[in-house]
Design a protein around this motif. Structure first.
Motif, PDB file in Angstrom:
ATOM      1  N   ASP A  85       0.838  -1.196   0.000  1.00  0.00           N
ATOM      2  CA  ASP A  85       0.000   0.000   0.000  1.00  0.00           C
ATOM      3  C   ASP A  85       0.875   1.249   0.000  1.00  0.00           C
ATOM      4  N   ALA A  86       0.345   2.307  -0.578  1.00  0.00           N
ATOM      5  CA  ALA A  86       0.977   3.627  -0.514  1.00  0.00           C
ATOM      6  C   ALA A  86      -0.127   4.669  -0.517  1.00  0.00           C
ATOM      7  N   LYS A  87      -0.015   5.617   0.372  1.00  0.00           N
ATOM      8  CA  LYS A  87      -1.013   6.686   0.481  1.00  0.00           C
ATOM      9  C   LYS A  87      -0.302   8.034   0.498  1.00  0.00           C
ATOM     10  N   LYS A  88      -0.926   9.016  -0.151  1.00  0.00           N
ATOM     11  CA  LYS A  88      -0.374  10.362  -0.126  1.00  0.00           C
ATOM     12  C   LYS A  88      -0.913  11.084   1.092  1.00  0.00           C
ATOM     13  N   ILE A  89      -0.011  11.589   1.921  1.00  0.00           N
ATOM     14  CA  ILE A  89      -0.389  12.326   3.127  1.00  0.00           C
ATOM     15  C   ILE A  89       0.317  13.670   3.070  1.00  0.00           C
ATOM     16  N   ASN A  90      -0.473  14.721   2.851  1.00  0.00           N
ATOM     17  CA  ASN A  90       0.059  16.066   2.626  1.00  0.00           C
ATOM     18  C   ASN A  90       1.034  16.015   1.442  1.00  0.00           C
ATOM     19  N   ASN A  91       2.287  16.345   1.640  1.00  0.00           N
ATOM     20  CA  ASN A  91       3.239  16.336   0.532  1.00  0.00           C
ATOM     21  C   ASN A  91       4.142  15.103   0.534  1.00  0.00           C
ATOM     22  N   ASN A  92       3.831  14.136   1.390  1.00  0.00           N
ATOM     23  CA  ASN A  92       4.632  12.918   1.491  1.00  0.00           C
ATOM     24  C   ASN A  92       3.789  11.693   1.170  1.00  0.00           C
ATOM     25  N   PHE A  93       4.435  10.535   1.163  1.00  0.00           N
ATOM     26  CA  PHE A  93       3.751   9.267   0.939  1.00  0.00           C
ATOM     27  C   PHE A  93       4.055   8.327   2.099  1.00  0.00           C
ATOM     28  N   LEU A  94       3.035   7.604   2.529  1.00  0.00           N
ATOM     29  CA  LEU A  94       3.195   6.554   3.541  1.00  0.00           C
ATOM     30  C   LEU A  94       3.130   5.213   2.823  1.00  0.00           C
ATOM     31  N   VAL A  95       4.208   4.433   2.953  1.00  0.00           N
ATOM     32  CA  VAL A  95       4.323   3.157   2.261  1.00  0.00           C
ATOM     33  C   VAL A  95       4.291   2.025   3.275  1.00  0.00           C
ATOM     34  N   THR A  96       3.468   1.003   3.002  1.00  0.00           N
ATOM     35  CA  THR A  96       3.320  -0.143   3.901  1.00  0.00           C
ATOM     36  C   THR A  96       3.742  -1.413   3.183  1.00  0.00           C
ATOM     37  N   THR A  97       4.458  -2.276   3.897  1.00  0.00           N
ATOM     38  CA  THR A  97       4.920  -3.533   3.312  1.00  0.00           C
ATOM     39  C   THR A  97       4.140  -4.721   3.858  1.00  0.00           C
ATOM     40  N   GLN A  98       4.320  -5.848   3.191  1.00  0.00           N
ATOM     41  CA  GLN A  98       3.622  -7.072   3.572  1.00  0.00           C
ATOM     42  C   GLN A  98       3.962  -7.506   4.999  1.00  0.00           C
ATOM     43  N   SER A  99       5.183  -7.238   5.424  1.00  0.00           N
ATOM     44  CA  SER A  99       5.598  -7.632   6.773  1.00  0.00           C
ATOM     45  C   SER A  99       5.140  -6.647   7.844  1.00  0.00           C
ATOM     46  N   GLY A 100       4.423  -5.587   7.439  1.00  0.00           N
ATOM     47  CA  GLY A 100       3.874  -4.640   8.402  1.00  0.00           C
ATOM     48  C   GLY A 100       4.723  -3.410   8.655  1.00  0.00           C
ATOM     49  N   LYS A 101       5.814  -3.261   7.932  1.00  0.00           N
ATOM     50  CA  LYS A 101       6.678  -2.085   8.108  1.00  0.00           C
ATOM     51  C   LYS A 101       6.065  -0.882   7.395  1.00  0.00           C
ATOM     52  N   GLU A 102       6.304   0.299   7.956  1.00  0.00           N
ATOM     53  CA  GLU A 102       5.819   1.541   7.353  1.00  0.00           C
ATOM     54  C   GLU A 102       6.975   2.526   7.204  1.00  0.00           C
ATOM     55  N   PHE A 103       6.967   3.218   6.078  1.00  0.00           N
ATOM     56  CA  PHE A 103       7.995   4.210   5.783  1.00  0.00           C
ATOM     57  C   PHE A 103       7.337   5.423   5.141  1.00  0.00           C
ATOM     58  N   THR A 104       7.963   6.576   5.319  1.00  0.00           N
ATOM     59  CA  THR A 104       7.490   7.777   4.634  1.00  0.00           C
ATOM     60  C   THR A 104       8.547   8.220   3.626  1.00  0.00           C
ATOM     61  N   THR A 105       8.092   8.894   2.597  1.00  0.00           N
ATOM     62  CA  THR A 105       9.003   9.345   1.550  1.00  0.00           C
ATOM     63  C   THR A 105       8.447  10.571   0.855  1.00  0.00           C
ATOM     64  N   LYS A 106       9.352  11.379   0.293  1.00  0.00           N
ATOM     65  CA  LYS A 106       8.936  12.549  -0.477  1.00  0.00           C
ATOM     66  C   LYS A 106       8.534  12.167  -1.904  1.00  0.00           C
ATOM     67  N   LYS A 107       9.248  11.175  -2.473  1.00  0.00           N
ATOM     68  CA  LYS A 107       9.009  10.775  -3.858  1.00  0.00           C
ATOM     69  C   LYS A 107       8.896   9.257  -3.945  1.00  0.00           C
ATOM     70  N   LEU A 108       8.078   8.819  -4.902  1.00  0.00           N
ATOM     71  CA  LEU A 108       7.893   7.388  -5.150  1.00  0.00           C
ATOM     72  C   LEU A 108       8.258   7.054  -6.590  1.00  0.00           C
ATOM     73  N   ILE A 109       9.025   6.000  -6.764  1.00  0.00           N
ATOM     74  CA  ILE A 109       9.297   5.476  -8.101  1.00  0.00           C
ATOM     75  C   ILE A 109       8.789   4.040  -8.163  1.00  0.00           C
ATOM     76  N   PHE A 110       7.901   3.765  -9.107  1.00  0.00           N
ATOM     77  CA  PHE A 110       7.398   2.405  -9.296  1.00  0.00           C
ATOM     78  C   PHE A 110       8.163   1.753 -10.453  1.00  0.00           C
ATOM     79  N   ALA A 111       8.900   0.696 -10.095  1.00  0.00           N
ATOM     80  CA  ALA A 111       9.623  -0.108 -11.091  1.00  0.00           C
ATOM     81  C   ALA A 111       9.139  -1.541 -10.942  1.00  0.00           C
ATOM     82  N   THR A 112       7.846  -1.692 -10.959  1.00  0.00           N
ATOM     83  CA  THR A 112       7.174  -2.933 -10.562  1.00  0.00           C
ATOM     84  C   THR A 112       6.925  -3.910 -11.698  1.00  0.00           C
ATOM     85  N   GLY A 113       7.171  -3.496 -12.930  1.00  0.00           N
ATOM     86  CA  GLY A 113       7.000  -4.411 -14.048  1.00  0.00           C
ATOM     87  C   GLY A 113       5.557  -4.809 -14.297  1.00  0.00           C
TER      88      GLY A 113
END
Length: 302
Positions: A85-113
Motif C-alpha cells: 500500500d501507498a497513500k499520499k499524506i500532505n506532501n509525502n507518501f506513507l508506504v506499507t509492506t507485507q511484513s507490516g513495516k511503514e515508511f514515509t518518503t517525499k518521492k515514489l518510483i514504481f519499477a514494478t513491471g
C-alpha cells in the motif's frame, strides 16, 4: 537492517529499472529505500541478449552485479519485502509492506513491471521465456534459421511475422481460431510462404522449457525450436492506480518523457510504463527516473 523510517525516495521494485534509478540517486547522496520481493518476470530466461556488455549473460547475474554496485552507495538501502500500500499524506507518501513495516518518503518510483497472463495451455508457462518467447530483439537471433511458430492472430501476428521472417524462413502462424488478416496481409504472407494453422493449440511438449512439439486439439503435432507468443499482461502492482496514476490505452502507466506519472511526486519506469520490454530499456528509463527525481528534490530544497 533498515534503521530509519523516512526517506527522500522509495523505489518499489528492485530489478533493472529500480536499481538503475537507485544508482542515479545514490550518486547524488539521496536517502533511498528499494523495496523488492525478488521475483523478476524474466527469472526463467536462461540468457539476456541485446544488452551491450552483457550479451548472453544470465539475467540473475546481471541483477546481482547491479545490486552489489548500487548498495556500495551508503545512502541506498534494500528491503526484501513486498509493498502492499501507498497513500499520499500532505506532501509525502506513507508506504506499507507485507511484513507490516511503514515508511514515509517525499518521492515514489514504481519499477514494478508487469505480470504476463498465461494461457490455459499445458506446458506453456514452463517454456515461457526459454523457448516460448515474446521479443525478436531479445531472443530471435538464437533461433535464426530454425523452425519457428508465431502464436498470435491479426495485426500482432502479422507484425511479428514481418520481423521474424528476416531471421528464419521456416515460419508458421498459429492462430488458435479463425485467422484474422486483411486481404493485403494474406497476400504478403502467401508471398513469403508463411503458413497459417487455425486449429487450437492444446499443449507445448518440452524438455526443461525447450520446445519439442506443439500439439493441437485436432491431434496434429508439429516440432518447433521456438515459438513467439503474444499474450496479455496486467500491472504487477495495483498501487499506482490506487494513487490515481493514469494508464495508457495499452494498460501501461502513463508517463511523460521524464518518467513522471499523472500524480505529483510519483514516477514509473521499466516494463510497467512501456511496450519496449528489454533490460536495456529498463536501465535507460530507470536512470532517467532517478535523475528527474533528484532534479525535483533539488528544486524543492535549493
Amino acid at each position: 537492517m533498515i534503521d530509519r523510517k523516512d526517506f527522500e525516495v522509495i523505489i518499489v521494485g528492485g530489478s533493472y529499472a529500480g536499481l538503475s534509478a537507485a544508482m542515479a540517486l545514490g550518486r547524488s547522496l539521496r536517502n533511498v529505500l528499494i523495496i523488492d520481493g525478488g521475483l523478476p518476470c524474466n527469472r526463467q530466461t536462461p540468457h539476456a541478449h541485446n544488452f551491450i556488455t552483457h550479451d548472453g549473460t544470465k539475467p540473475s547475474q546481471i541483477s546481482a552485479k547491479a545490486k552489489a554496485q548500487v548498495l556500495q552507495y551508503n545512502t541506498v538501502k534494500l528491503l526484501e519485502d513486498f509493498t502492499i500500500d501507498a497513500k499520499k499524506i500532505n506532501n509525502n507518501f506513507l508506504v506499507t509492506t507485507q511484513s507490516g513495516k511503514e515508511f514515509t518518503t517525499k518521492k515514489l518510483i514504481f519499477a514494478t513491471g508487469v505480470k504476463d497472463i498465461m494461457p490455459d495451455i499445458k506446458g506453456f508457462s514452463d517454456a515461457w521465456g526459454v523457448s516460448v518467447i515474446h521479443c525478436p530483439y531479445c531472443h530471435g537471433y538464437e533461433f535464426k534459421g530454425e523452425k519457428t511458430g508465431i502464436m498470435a492472430n491479426g495485426e500482432r501476428a502479422f507484425h511479428l511475422a514481418s520481423l521474424v521472417h528476416n531471421l528464419t524462413k521456416d515460419l508458421i502462424i498459429l492462430t488458435s481460431g479463425k485467422a484474422d488478416f486483411s486481404a493485403e496481409q494474406l497476400m504478403k504472407l502467401k508471398k513469403h510462404k508463411i503458413k497459417i494453422i487455425e486449429s487450437k493449440v492444446s499443449q507445448i511438449e518440452h524438455d526443461d522449457g525447450y520446445i519439442k512439439n506443439v500439439v493441437f486439439e485436432d491431434g496434429q503435432k508439429i516440432p518447433f525450436m521456438g515459438v513467439y507468443a503474444a499474450i496479455p499482461f496486467k500491472q504487477h502492482s495495483e498501487i499506482p492506480m490506487s494513487l490515481g496514476c493514469e494508464l495508457t490505452e495499452s494498460e501501461h502507466i502513463k508517463v511523460d518523457v521524464f518518467q513522471k506519472t499523472s500524480i505529483e511526486g510519483v514516477f514509473a519506469c521499466g516494463d510497467n510504463a512501456t511496450m519496449m520490454r528489454s533490460i536495456s530499456n529498463a536501465v535507460h528509463t530507470g536512470n532517467m527516473a532517478g535523475a528527474m527525481v533528484n532534479m525535483e528534490l533539488t528544486e524543492e530544497q535549493f
